[in-house]
Design an enzyme around this catalytic site. Sequence first.
Site, mmCIF file in Angstrom:
data_model
loop_
_atom_site.group_PDB
_atom_site.id
_atom_site.type_symbol
_atom_site.label_atom_id
_atom_site.label_comp_id
_atom_site.label_asym_id
_atom_site.label_seq_id
_atom_site.Cartn_x
_atom_site.Cartn_y
_atom_site.Cartn_z
ATOM 1 C CG ASP A 37 -4.333 0.348 5.219
ATOM 2 O OD1 ASP A 37 -3.868 0.769 6.291
ATOM 3 O OD2 ASP A 37 -4.130 0.895 4.123
ATOM 4 C CE1 TYR B 298 -4.926 5.505 0.481
ATOM 5 C CE2 TYR B 298 -5.946 3.721 1.701
ATOM 6 C CZ TYR B 298 -4.820 4.356 1.254
ATOM 7 O OH TYR B 298 -3.597 3.840 1.578
ATOM 8 C CE LYS C 262 -2.277 3.927 5.281
ATOM 9 N NZ LYS C 262 -3.449 3.538 4.479
ATOM 10 C CG HIS D 49 -1.223 8.680 4.017
ATOM 11 N ND1 HIS D 49 -2.515 8.647 3.561
ATOM 12 C CD2 HIS D 49 -0.545 7.794 3.250
ATOM 13 C CE1 HIS D 49 -2.613 7.776 2.561
ATOM 14 N NE2 HIS D 49 -1.432 7.251 2.360
#
Length: 288
Positions: A52, A57, A82, A115
């Site tokens: 994931d 990120y 996401k 998200h």
Amino acid sequence: MNLMSMQNKNNTVELLNGIKLPIIGFGTALARNSICDDAVREAIKQGYRLIDTASQYKNEEPVGKAVRESGIERSKLFVSSKLWNEDHGYENTMRAFEETLKWTGLEYLDSYLIHWPNPKPLRGIGYEKHNADSWKAMEELYKAGKIRAIGVSNFLPHHLEALIKHAEIRPMINQICLYPGYVQIETVEYCKKHHIAVQAYSPLGAGKLLENPVIIDLAKKYNRTSAQICLRWHLQMGFIPLPKSVSRERIKSNINVFDFALSEQEVDELSGLEVELKLLPSPDEAEF
Ligand code: A2P
């Protein structure tokens, strides 16, 4: 639970569209660059098949690299990313998704999730509109074969209701924050009712739960780590946990949770644990 009938790390659950989603995955939030690359490589080596990530990120590149160089057939891995808050809307979603593909170097994603349902900059126009627009783009990408399953993250029942009202294709996954003592019962019940798979991020309470005395007692009883106790709880609750770690040893032990089981009473005790972690704000009040 009968040990013989227990699941193993290769088991999957079937999503609404028949796609198979591994029952445990590897989370990568906060892991950057070479650390992330190494961690994901190690995770795949230890048998994690669901990885994931998220554009937020800033590690889609090392995640993609580790996946591509893993030596495991692409079709045997489930890679998820996401859509970030600034990228909501039809055109933006199309562009953001293409960027994600570029960063990862992959030809398709297994799942792509919105998200957050109600990002601060868009609150003025209402989540119903911008989620519907983003979703339209995701439906098209899904139909074009670029995403195998589409879903959401941090959505509460009212966000899901609004989305489903406009959707041609229903969300297949909702990834939310869950850990012993924090069960988001209404959202989980809603997802169960609508056959939406529930993924759990921060399944160890961001590592802050591991010193909890109830968890430590269970860890002693089963001769396991506190993290393994938490992860067993998730599996027995029917959640798909996405534990994060950058330590080889912990990456390995976190997936070795298929040879023991908690009793129903212990699962209930962990659900009702009194913990006050408050890891994240409510999705309608988040300052991002
Ligand atoms: P580390 O990367 O040093 O292992 P969560 O998945 O709930 O967000 O928790 C992630 C945090 O928990 C990270 O800080 C991670 O640190 C730590 N962690 C992950 N697995 C374990 C484990 N088995 N034992 C102790 N800490 C762990």
